[in-house]
Design a protein around this motif. Structure first.
Motif, PDB file in Angstrom:
ATOM      1  N   ARG A 336      23.286  44.634  68.959  1.00 28.17           N
ATOM      2  CA  ARG A 336      24.042  44.433  70.204  1.00 28.17           C
ATOM      3  C   ARG A 336      25.414  43.825  69.908  1.00 28.17           C
ATOM      4  N   ILE A 337      25.382  42.808  69.045  1.00 31.83           N
ATOM      5  CA  ILE A 337      26.644  42.126  68.735  1.00 31.83           C
ATOM      6  C   ILE A 337      27.606  43.083  68.042  1.00 31.83           C
ATOM      7  N   LEU A 343      34.942  45.060  71.496  1.00 30.37           N
ATOM      8  CA  LEU A 343      35.392  44.546  72.793  1.00 30.37           C
ATOM      9  C   LEU A 343      35.644  43.044  72.738  1.00 30.37           C
ATOM     10  N   LEU A 344      34.759  42.357  72.033  1.00 25.85           N
ATOM     11  CA  LEU A 344      34.853  40.898  71.963  1.00 25.85           C
ATOM     12  C   LEU A 344      36.105  40.439  71.221  1.00 25.85           C
ATOM     13  N   LYS A 345      36.448  41.163  70.175  1.00 28.85           N
ATOM     14  CA  LYS A 345      37.570  40.687  69.361  1.00 28.85           C
ATOM     15  C   LYS A 345      38.910  40.867  70.075  1.00 28.85           C
ATOM     16  N   GLU A 346      38.951  41.758  71.067  1.00 24.22           N
ATOM     17  CA  GLU A 346      40.188  41.949  71.823  1.00 24.22           C
ATOM     18  C   GLU A 346      40.583  40.706  72.606  1.00 24.22           C
ATOM     19  N   ARG A 347      39.555  39.929  72.972  1.00 28.77           N
ATOM     20  CA  ARG A 347      39.809  38.818  73.878  1.00 28.77           C
ATOM     21  C   ARG A 347      39.754  37.464  73.199  1.00 28.77           C
ATOM     22  N   ALA A 348      39.570  37.416  71.888  1.00 30.25           N
ATOM     23  CA  ALA A 348      39.379  36.145  71.203  1.00 30.25           C
ATOM     24  C   ALA A 348      40.625  35.707  70.435  1.00 30.25           C
ATOM     25  N   SER A 357      30.622  32.715  72.578  1.00 30.46           N
ATOM     26  CA  SER A 357      30.538  33.424  73.857  1.00 30.46           C
ATOM     27  C   SER A 357      29.443  34.487  73.894  1.00 30.46           C
ATOM     28  N   VAL A 358      28.664  34.612  72.812  1.00 26.08           N
ATOM     29  CA  VAL A 358      27.724  35.720  72.761  1.00 26.08           C
ATOM     30  C   VAL A 358      26.261  35.309  72.921  1.00 26.08           C
ATOM     31  N   SER A 359      26.037  34.164  73.523  1.00 31.74           N
ATOM     32  CA  SER A 359      24.659  33.674  73.677  1.00 31.74           C
ATOM     33  C   SER A 359      23.768  34.728  74.337  1.00 31.74           C
ATOM     34  N   LYS A 431      26.596  34.285  82.727  1.00 32.47           N
ATOM     35  CA  LYS A 431      27.968  33.777  82.683  1.00 32.47           C
ATOM     36  C   LYS A 431      28.825  34.380  83.785  1.00 32.47           C
ATOM     37  N   LYS A 432      29.895  33.716  84.065  1.00 31.46           N
ATOM     38  CA  LYS A 432      30.817  34.208  85.080  1.00 31.46           C
ATOM     39  C   LYS A 432      31.826  35.186  84.469  1.00 31.46           C
ATOM     40  N   GLN A 433      32.067  35.004  83.161  1.00 31.42           N
ATOM     41  CA  GLN A 433      33.016  35.894  82.497  1.00 31.42           C
ATOM     42  C   GLN A 433      32.378  36.544  81.270  1.00 31.42           C
ATOM     43  N   SER A 434      32.754  37.767  81.065  1.00 27.34           N
ATOM     44  CA  SER A 434      32.302  38.479  79.870  1.00 27.34           C
ATOM     45  C   SER A 434      33.121  39.763  79.788  1.00 27.34           C
ATOM     46  N   PRO A 435      32.971  40.502  78.711  1.00 26.12           N
ATOM     47  CA  PRO A 435      33.582  41.829  78.673  1.00 26.12           C
ATOM     48  C   PRO A 435      32.884  42.732  79.691  1.00 26.12           C
TER      49      PRO A 435
END
Length: 460
Positions: A336-337, A343-348, A357-359, A431-435
């Motif tokens: 999954r990760i 997508l995750l690396k675009e926002r970090a 942020s990936v709990s 969470k309230k925010q995520s990709p």
RNA sequence: GUCCCGUUCGUCUAGUGGUUUAGGACACCGCCCUUUCACGGCGGCAACACCGGUUCAAAUCCGGUACGGGAUGCCA
């Protein structure tokens, strides 16, 4: 000319930002000229030098890719040689034994402060025959009292001082040990250093050290005194500015290459370029592109540069970096990760941002629900999400398939994505925010998504 | 006190006498994109420390002032 540079830290603490940049410039200059870059530990002050500090400095340099080309030289190991040079200097009349007591020195200093004259020991004009046998003495350089000295500094340009303002620096302490002022010159000469690139707090010292070169008949190196790095308020970097050590920045999640690139641009530039690779830096680096004014350390800029490097990383390397910071509960979690990483690396800004942020990707089954996410799950929205969950039963489980099903569902219910997006995210990620939530559903898979929707939407 | 060095947007900097209405990046603000936060795109705000001089022409050369930094240690 075969270029030889050196980075010569004193081991009284960790490798700090300023030292790292000095090392970087020395390394770059040597590499640019296909020369040699050496390390020397300036431990002539035994009381303040520690092995821990030496280890920390090596560690920081290693991380930045700035380890020396040869094993580091310990300055204290050369003390016999330093003493030999000091004695030669005395024999040549370029240095002298000074028997001044601490009290006498203090009063001479006091007087010179008032008169504006340089501190001078009366012993500089006394012959060896007047030596006070049995009394302790220091050895001082005998600076010329007239004329001037000009140093052609590669960064500062021509700098001239009147010789009379140069004080008779101590080169051998009362206990017979050499001081830094002597050791630095002897070692630089013995190591064949051709370019001394160091902080501009040494610019004044260069004139004193110059006299040692001249007195010994040695060729002085090219000096390049680079401005210090200051804190965000423009004052000298200190603890109250926050982290100072290179290691601390590594721990905060900054990449070695990003640090390298940022440090390089602090005081040096090549046109408009902001992000410069190691190879290009080696190709482009030049002393005359170094600015003369101190640069302030800016964390935001560093973060931005780091974000750029994060974006360029491939998923597997990035996964290895972040994997140290959590334990994935299953192979599925790892997949999954990996799926979400682009997508995750675009926002970090840093890989730590991602790790933190990936709990919701790491665990299987129920997830922790943030308070601000929980409030989005009203009984009304839970009903809608449970209906959606049913609608998802026969969805083709990929991005397009899910979009089709969700859009059809929304049309039937006369809703918009904005009506269910937030609660859906809350239910699935906690969470309230995520990709993109739909991408996350793809990553989690059908059964994990179903489970989470059901767990989160149980009506009380 | 004395000596040395420095000073372009808030920050890092480009600029080496005319190509400049001083450019880029970060930060900040606005708009667009958008299920959120980001990312991205577009736009905006914003600087030659000051005073003289040289020159047809100065951010660029010279002098002074102010401010900042450094040195003035038997620290490095």
């Amino acid at each position: 000319m075969n270029v030889v540079t050196r980075f010569a830290p004193s081991p009284t603490g960790y490798l700090h930002i300023g030292g790292a940049r000095t090392a970087l410039f020395n390394w770059l200059f040597a590499r640019h000229h296909a020369g040699t870059y050496l390390l020397r530990i300036e431990d002539t002050d035994k009381a303040r030098s520690t092995d821990d500090a030496i280890a920390a400095i090596y560690d920081g340099l290693q991380w930045l890719g700035l380890a020396g080309d040869q094993p580091a030289v310990s300055q204290s190991a050369q003390s016999a040689r330093h003493v030999e040079v000091a004695n030669a200097l005395v024999a040549a009349g370029a240095a002298y034994q000074c028997f001044l007591s601490a009290e006498e020195l203090t009063s001479i200093r006091e007087a010179s402060k008032n008169s504006g004259d340089t501190v001078r020991s009366p012993w500089r004009d006394r012959g060896p025959s007047e030596a006070q046998l049995g009394k302790s003495f220091v050895v001082r350089m005998k600076m010329p009292s007239d004329g001037s000295t000009t140093i052609k500094d590669a960064v500062q340009g021509n700098v001239t001082v009147q010789n009379k303002v140069l004080d008779d620096m101590v080169i051998l302490r009362a206990d017979g040990t050499p001081t830094y002022m002597l050791a630095v010159v002897v070692d630089d000469h013995d190591m064949g250093i051709t370019h001394v690139i160091r902080g501009d707090d040494h610019l004044n010292n260069a004139f004193r050290q110059y006299m040692v070169y001249k007195s010994m008949g040695w060729q002085e190196p090219v000096f390049a005194h680079i401005p210090l790095i200051h804190g965000s308020d423009g004052t000298k970097l200190s603890k109250r500015h926050g982290a100072l050590s290179v290691g601390a920045y590594r721990d905060m999640g900054f990449l070695s290459d990003a640090m390298f690139s940022y440090l390089l641009r602090l005081g040096w530039s090549s046109g408009d370029k902001d992000i410069i690779s190691r190879d290009n830096a080696v190709r482009l680096f030049d002393l005359d592109r170094i600015g003369k004014s101190p640069a302030r350390f800016d964390n935001d800029k560093l973060r931005d540069i780091n974000a750029n490097y994060i974006k360029q990383m491939d998923s597997h390397s990035l996964f290895e970096l972040i994997a140290k910071h959590f334990t994935a509960s299953s192979d599925a979690a790892q997949q999954r990760i990996l799926y979400m990483l682009p997508l995750l690396k675009e926002r970090a800004k840093t890989h730590l941002d991602i790790a933190e942020s990936v709990s919701y990707l790491i665990v299987d089954g129920p997830i922790d629900m943030d308070a601000d996410a929980a409030v989005l799950l009203t009984n009304e929205t839970k009903d809608i999400l449970l209906d959606l969950n049913k609608a998802l039963t026969f969805a083709k489980w990929d991005l397009e398939g899910l979009k089709v099903v969700i859009n059809t569902f929304l049309e039937e219910k006369d809703l918009k994505m904005r009506d269910i997006g937030l609660p859906l995210r809350a239910a699935i990620t906690g969470k309230k925010q995520s990709p993109s939530i739909i991408e996350i559903m793809v990553a989690l898979g059908r059964s994990e998504t179903n489970t989470r929707l059901q767990m989160a939407c149980k009506l009380l």
